[in-house]
Scaffold this active site. Structure first.
Site, PDB file in Angstrom:
ATOM      1  N   ARG A 100       4.887  -7.689   3.977  1.00  0.00           N
ATOM      2  CA  ARG A 100       3.680  -6.921   4.286  1.00  0.00           C
ATOM      3  C   ARG A 100       2.513  -7.902   4.354  1.00  0.00           C
ATOM      4  O   ARG A 100       2.670  -9.079   4.034  1.00  0.00           O
ATOM      5  CB  ARG A 100       3.420  -5.822   3.240  1.00  0.00           C
ATOM      6  CG  ARG A 100       3.757  -6.246   1.872  1.00  0.00           C
ATOM      7  CD  ARG A 100       2.746  -6.222   0.775  1.00  0.00           C
ATOM      8  NE  ARG A 100       1.386  -6.322   1.103  1.00  0.00           N
ATOM      9  CZ  ARG A 100       0.672  -7.435   0.974  1.00  0.00           C
ATOM     10  NH1 ARG A 100       1.211  -8.573   0.558  1.00  0.00           N
ATOM     11  NH2 ARG A 100      -0.612  -7.443   1.278  1.00  0.00           N
ATOM     12  N   ALA A 103      -0.991  -8.439   7.088  1.00  0.00           N
ATOM     13  CA  ALA A 103      -1.074  -8.488   8.551  1.00  0.00           C
ATOM     14  C   ALA A 103      -0.419  -9.730   9.173  1.00  0.00           C
ATOM     15  O   ALA A 103       0.448  -9.599  10.047  1.00  0.00           O
ATOM     16  CB  ALA A 103      -2.542  -8.363   8.962  1.00  0.00           C
ATOM     17  N   ARG A 113       4.804  -0.727  12.094  1.00  0.00           N
ATOM     18  CA  ARG A 113       3.556  -0.383  11.393  1.00  0.00           C
ATOM     19  C   ARG A 113       2.413  -0.406  12.415  1.00  0.00           C
ATOM     20  O   ARG A 113       2.348  -1.301  13.256  1.00  0.00           O
ATOM     21  CB  ARG A 113       3.284  -1.368  10.238  1.00  0.00           C
ATOM     22  CG  ARG A 113       4.303  -1.207   9.103  1.00  0.00           C
ATOM     23  CD  ARG A 113       3.871  -1.889   7.838  1.00  0.00           C
ATOM     24  NE  ARG A 113       2.771  -1.203   7.189  1.00  0.00           N
ATOM     25  CZ  ARG A 113       2.090  -1.732   6.157  1.00  0.00           C
ATOM     26  NH1 ARG A 113       2.395  -2.932   5.687  1.00  0.00           N
ATOM     27  NH2 ARG A 113       1.103  -1.052   5.596  1.00  0.00           N
ATOM     28  N   GLN A 126      -0.949  -3.333  -4.637  1.00  0.00           N
ATOM     29  CA  GLN A 126      -0.763  -4.727  -4.206  1.00  0.00           C
ATOM     30  C   GLN A 126      -1.601  -5.697  -5.042  1.00  0.00           C
ATOM     31  O   GLN A 126      -1.227  -6.859  -5.215  1.00  0.00           O
ATOM     32  CB  GLN A 126      -1.151  -4.890  -2.729  1.00  0.00           C
ATOM     33  CG  GLN A 126      -0.181  -4.266  -1.750  1.00  0.00           C
ATOM     34  CD  GLN A 126      -0.594  -2.868  -1.353  1.00  0.00           C
ATOM     35  OE1 GLN A 126      -1.206  -2.138  -2.135  1.00  0.00           O
ATOM     36  NE2 GLN A 126      -0.265  -2.466  -0.147  1.00  0.00           N
ATOM     37  N   ASP A 157      -6.738  -6.326   8.455  1.00  0.00           N
ATOM     38  CA  ASP A 157      -5.565  -5.995   9.273  1.00  0.00           C
ATOM     39  C   ASP A 157      -5.927  -5.931  10.751  1.00  0.00           C
ATOM     40  O   ASP A 157      -5.068  -6.053  11.617  1.00  0.00           O
ATOM     41  CB  ASP A 157      -4.950  -4.681   8.810  1.00  0.00           C
ATOM     42  CG  ASP A 157      -4.365  -4.868   7.420  1.00  0.00           C
ATOM     43  OD1 ASP A 157      -5.138  -4.749   6.448  1.00  0.00           O
ATOM     44  OD2 ASP A 157      -3.176  -5.199   7.320  1.00  0.00           O
ATOM     45  N   ASN A 212      -9.274  -2.847   6.765  1.00  0.00           N
ATOM     46  CA  ASN A 212      -8.466  -3.445   5.688  1.00  0.00           C
ATOM     47  C   ASN A 212      -7.956  -2.312   4.799  1.00  0.00           C
ATOM     48  O   ASN A 212      -8.225  -1.127   5.045  1.00  0.00           O
ATOM     49  CB  ASN A 212      -9.320  -4.452   4.896  1.00  0.00           C
ATOM     50  CG  ASN A 212      -8.481  -5.304   3.955  1.00  0.00           C
ATOM     51  OD1 ASN A 212      -7.436  -5.819   4.333  1.00  0.00           O
ATOM     52  ND2 ASN A 212      -8.918  -5.436   2.713  1.00  0.00           N
ATOM     53  N   LYS A 213      -7.231  -2.674   3.778  1.00  0.00           N
ATOM     54  CA  LYS A 213      -6.608  -1.702   2.866  1.00  0.00           C
ATOM     55  C   LYS A 213      -7.594  -0.636   2.418  1.00  0.00           C
ATOM     56  O   LYS A 213      -8.768  -0.921   2.146  1.00  0.00           O
ATOM     57  CB  LYS A 213      -6.044  -2.476   1.663  1.00  0.00           C
ATOM     58  CG  LYS A 213      -5.309  -1.673   0.631  1.00  0.00           C
ATOM     59  CD  LYS A 213      -4.224  -0.784   1.195  1.00  0.00           C
ATOM     60  CE  LYS A 213      -3.183  -1.523   1.997  1.00  0.00           C
ATOM     61  NZ  LYS A 213      -2.252  -0.594   2.717  1.00  0.00           N
TER      62      LYS A 213
HETATM   63  O1  MRU Z   1      -0.303  -2.353   3.526  1.00  0.00           O
HETATM   64  P1  MRU Z   1      -0.375  -3.835   3.365  1.00  0.00           P
HETATM   65  O2  MRU Z   1      -0.001  -4.303   2.002  1.00  0.00           O
HETATM   66  O3  MRU Z   1       0.383  -4.558   4.465  1.00  0.00           O
HETATM   67  O4  MRU Z   1      -1.912  -4.163   3.573  1.00  0.00           O
HETATM   68  C1  MRU Z   1      -2.338  -5.485   3.519  1.00  0.00           C
HETATM   69  C2  MRU Z   1      -3.804  -5.638   3.548  1.00  0.00           C
HETATM   70  O5  MRU Z   1      -4.546  -4.695   3.680  1.00  0.00           O
HETATM   71  C3  MRU Z   1      -4.317  -7.040   3.499  1.00  0.00           C
HETATM   72  O6  MRU Z   1      -5.575  -7.069   2.905  1.00  0.00           O
HETATM   73  C4  MRU Z   1      -4.439  -7.579   4.922  1.00  0.00           C
HETATM   74  O7  MRU Z   1      -3.244  -7.430   5.614  1.00  0.00           O
HETATM   75  C5  MRU Z   1      -4.819  -8.994   4.941  1.00  0.00           C
HETATM   76  S1  MRU Z   1      -3.434 -10.014   4.550  1.00  0.00           S
HETATM   77  C6  MRU Z   1      -3.814 -11.618   4.667  1.00  0.00           C
END
Ligand code: MRU
Length: 374
Positions: free
Chosen positions: A53, A55, A88, A205, A246, A256-257
């Site tokens: 997981r 991005a 995704r 995470q 992302d 982002n998340k």
């Molecule tokens: O759902 P995830 O765990 O894939 O989400 C990841 C994030 O939101 C990260 O902050 C983002 O991908 C940046 S990773 C360098």
């Protein structure tokens, strides 16, 4: 450092056994198990189930997935990309990586496709590692500036407090991470840095990945519940917010998340700089309005109604936290409007989160000079 962040890899190709190896992130922080991926279906499943997981890592895994498919069936370029693109929806790195694979491979003779695909996937991995290292260098300069100002005000004993959300470390990229790269470089440069780690519900995470990563590299950090950020900021306990992304639009909106937007609002209210760190592969130059245009992943209700953890006997279990039958919504990401973003840290430097800033970034990108559209 027991494990320097600069040496850490979450995905690699095993030349001897001709397979892809990845750390299974669903078992961290309790087990650091390595998973073997041999087929397109296994690569796609690893992305869907979030064993891999983040991005940039999603894009890299998909690139290797194309290789795994082509070595089984040299005619499967288009169908493999169709399978992988559906894994995704939000991280644009997936689309970017698959477009690069398709553009480069479509004119390669079928018997040579798998071999070329492997070289290209490896190149994407190496490029991401280099990009993240450069993000770390540019972000370090920024952190040093913020710390210098704090030191001038507070004097000896000052510590730089960074707040981060989700996991944007080496686990999520080819190496180093995006938001965590400047932090690792700050630690290596001797800056007294401390990280507030948002737990990042529902999948945690922050708690299970970011805290684990920082711990392995001996970076001082404190895990906080997602709702603590505003309080910490009001009390002068956060000097800068640093998050990954992302998908970032041509106007500077940062997706982002879920929960990132609320941190940006609190940072804005407290005049705290808020930066997003991301490689060029995360910029969607075709999108200008993040809130309207970015597809936001909606995930299973189980992630909200249940939490995973280790019980006293050391067994990893899921336990329910809400009444059976409770209605649930589970949006995975949100969009922070550009006006709340102080700047974007990329491999090419730090840019304002504005249409002009993003235009300048695009004009400097190697893809602009090679004429390849992004
Ligand atoms: O759902 P995830 O765990 O894939 O989400 C990841 C994030 O939101 C990260 O902050 C983002 O991908 C940046 S990773 C360098």
């Amino acid at each position: 450092m027991q494990a320097g962040a600069e040496l850490q890899r979450t995905l690699w190709f095993d030349d001897e056994n001709r397979c892809l190896k990845v750390i299974d992130q669903t078992l961290l922080p309790f087990q650091c198990a390595v998973l073997t991926l041999n087929t397109l279906a296994e690569a796609a499943d690893a992305i869907v189930s979030m064993k891999v997981r983040g991005a940039p890592l999603i894009g890299i895994t998909a690139a290797f997935g194309v290789y795994l498919s082509l070595r089984a069936d040299p005619d499967s370029l288009v169908s493999a990309c169709e399978v992988l693109i559906k894994t995704r929806p939000t991280a644009v790195n997936l689309r970017w990586a698959l477009a690069r694979m398709q553009t480069s491979l479509q004119n390669v003779a079928r018997p040579l496709r798998a071999q070329h695909a492997l070289l290209l996937a490896q190149q994407l991995l190496d490029e991401d590692a280099a990009a993240c290292s450069a993000i770390g260098d540019h972000g370090l300069t920024l952190l040093q500036d913020i710390f210098r100002r704090k030191l001038a005000k507070q004097g000896a004993g000052a510590v730089l407090n960074v707040l981060t959300h989700c996991n944007a470390g080496w686990l999520a990229t080819g190496a180093w991470g995006t938001a965590l790269a400047p932090i690792y470089k700050a630690k290596l440069a001797g800056l007294p840095v401390h990280v507030w780690v948002d737990e990042t519900r529902p999948r945690n995470q922050g708690a299970s990945l970011t805290a684990w990563e920082l711990g392995r590299s001996h970076v001082p950090h404190t895990l906080v519940v997602d709702n603590a950020g505003g309080h910490l900021m009001q009390h002068g306990l956060v000097d800068v917010c640093l998050v990954g992304s992302d998908r970032t639009t041509a106007a500077g909106d940062v997706c982002n998340k879920i929960g990132t937007y609320l941190k940006a609002l609190a940072a804005h209210d407290n005049q705290i700089p808020f930066y997003a760190a991301l490689p060029l592969s995360t910029v969607d130059f075709g999108s200008v309005d993040g809130v309207r245009e970015i597809p936001i992943e909606e995930r299973s209700a189980d992630e909200v109604t249940h939490v995973q953890g280790r019980d006293r006997d050391g067994v990893i279990r899921q336990v329910q936290v809400s009444a059976p039958g409770t209605a649930v919504s589970n949006y995975g990401f949100d969009v922070t409007p550009a006006r709340l973003v102080t700047g974007i840290i990329t491999e090419l430097g730090v840019f304002p989160a504005t249409p002009d800033g993003l235009r300048r970034l695009r004009s400097l990108s190697p893809e602009a000079s090679s004429g390849v559209d992004h």
